[in-house]
Design a protein around this motif. Structure first.
Motif, PDB file in Angstrom:
ATOM      1  N   LEU A 153       0.700  -1.037  -0.034  1.00 17.73           N
ATOM      2  CA  LEU A 153       0.065  -0.215   0.176  1.00 17.73           C
ATOM      3  C   LEU A 153       0.770   1.100   0.075  1.00 17.73           C
ATOM      4  O   LEU A 153       0.634   2.209  -0.680  1.00 17.73           O
ATOM      5  N   GLY A 154       1.901   1.331   0.793  1.00 19.92           N
ATOM      6  CA  GLY A 154       2.920   2.463   0.958  1.00 19.92           C
ATOM      7  C   GLY A 154       3.466   2.819  -0.487  1.00 19.92           C
ATOM      8  O   GLY A 154       3.552   3.730  -0.881  1.00 19.92           O
ATOM      9  N   ARG A 156       2.535   1.953  -3.340  1.00 19.81           N
ATOM     10  CA  ARG A 156       1.649   2.362  -4.367  1.00 19.81           C
ATOM     11  C   ARG A 156       0.936   3.858  -4.149  1.00 19.81           C
ATOM     12  O   ARG A 156       0.259   4.244  -4.973  1.00 19.81           O
ATOM     13  N   SER A 157       1.091   4.390  -2.911  1.00 21.12           N
ATOM     14  CA  SER A 157       0.550   5.588  -2.519  1.00 21.12           C
ATOM     15  C   SER A 157       1.333   6.586  -2.596  1.00 21.12           C
ATOM     16  O   SER A 157       1.129   7.838  -2.502  1.00 21.12           O
ATOM     17  N   THR A 158       2.559   6.263  -3.349  1.00 16.84           N
ATOM     18  CA  THR A 158       3.544   7.560  -3.689  1.00 16.84           C
ATOM     19  C   THR A 158       3.025   8.512  -4.628  1.00 16.84           C
ATOM     20  O   THR A 158       2.034   7.829  -5.450  1.00 16.84           O
ATOM     21  N   ASP A 159       3.038   9.737  -4.704  1.00 18.51           N
ATOM     22  CA  ASP A 159       2.559  10.766  -5.356  1.00 18.51           C
ATOM     23  C   ASP A 159       2.817  10.267  -6.913  1.00 18.51           C
ATOM     24  O   ASP A 159       4.124  10.250  -7.252  1.00 18.51           O
ATOM     25  N   GLN A 181       9.596   6.121  -3.954  1.00 23.39           N
ATOM     26  CA  GLN A 181       8.602   5.296  -3.445  1.00 23.39           C
ATOM     27  C   GLN A 181       8.981   4.776  -2.180  1.00 23.39           C
ATOM     28  O   GLN A 181       8.008   4.661  -1.020  1.00 23.39           O
TER      29      GLN A 181
END
Length: 273
Positions: A153-154, A156-159, A181
């Motif tokens: 999740l982390g 994939r959550s990168t700007d 990332q």
């Protein structure tokens, strides 16, 4: 000329209160427990008084410490294996959605399958002469998924705008991963590690219970042994050590999280008001 940043004095009173208040509540609880058990004459095989539990802890100190060390080593090894495996697999999932689609359901299956149901099979596979490896595998299975899920999740959550900008300037996948990332996913990874630390202890204890009599020398076996002999004070002493161990693991992970995030992440930066 720029103004110097305002330095806020450390809130010493608040820090002391955070430690003192839980200790005070615990002390009051133990005093009330002692008074109630003594006044009502509750048998020690039903609910022993805190003084009896303390005596059992002192009287069996070295055997309990040896069991504590056994459980701790299994827990730490399973936790380290879960972190390495979970982060590595999450990186693959973040790099390829096809890999994530193919393998993530199997990770979910491992998570939702009760450890108690597969523990006998794992023990048979590794052999009764190598039960410690079985305990390690079972504890790893319990601790693995939170690391994998949170790290995925982390990552994939990168700007996406930052990632696109890096790729526009010709940055490789490795540079995007290590410079964009992974730093952005660090709070997610640490949160998963905090959860996984406690779960690895739970997995080790449950695995020891399932392994049966004499298969291990951990705290869970001491609890079973004391229960079979109706030595309830010693059982409570072992339970207390397990609780202390769990609190210690949580405290260490919280400290690591704070030290890693205190200078830049909103969850750890101290508010000005």
């Amino acid at each position: 000329m720029s103004e110097a940043p305002i330095q806020h004095p450390p809130d010493i009173y608040g820090q002391v209160l955070k430690v003192a208040l839980p200790l005070l509540v615990g002390a009051i609880f133990l005093i009330v427990w002692q008074i109630v058990v003594t006044t009502l004459g509750v048998p020690k095989f039903v609910l022993p008084a805190p003084t009896l539990i303390w005596q059992a802890l002192i009287g069996n100190f070295w055997s309990l410490m040896g069991s504590l060390w056994f459980t701790l080593t299994v827990t730490v090894e399973a936790f380290i294996a879960a972190v390495i495996g979970g982060v590595a697999l999450a990186v693959l999932f973040a790099q390829s959605r096809w890999i994530a689609t193919a393998f993530f359901p199997y990770a979910v299956i491992l998570q939702v399958t009760p450890v108690v149901s597969i523990a006998p099979l794992i023990i048979i596979w590794v052999g009764y002469d190598n039960v410690r490896l079985a305990l390690l595998i079972l504890a790893w299975l319990v601790a693995f998924f939170p690391i994998l899920s949170n790290t995925t999740l982390g990552l994939r959550s990168t700007d996406h705008n930052l990632r696109n900008l890096m790729q526009l300037y010709g940055a490789s996948r490795w540079r995007v991963l290590t410079e964009i990332q992974f730093p952005g996913a660090l709070p997610f990874i640490l949160a998963g590690m905090k959860i996984s630390g406690g779960l690895s202890l739970i997995g080790a204890v449950v695995a020891e219970f399932v392994a049966g009599s004499g298969a291990s020398t951990g705290l869970a076996w001491r609890i079973i042994e004391a229960g079979n002999r109706l030595d309830i004070p010693r059982m409570f002493a072992a339970l207390g050590l397990l609780s202390v161990l769990g609190i210690l693991i949580f405290g260490v992970m919280s400290l690591i999280e704070y030290l890693a995030l205190r200078h830049w992440h909103e969850s750890a930066v101290r508010r000005e008001n």
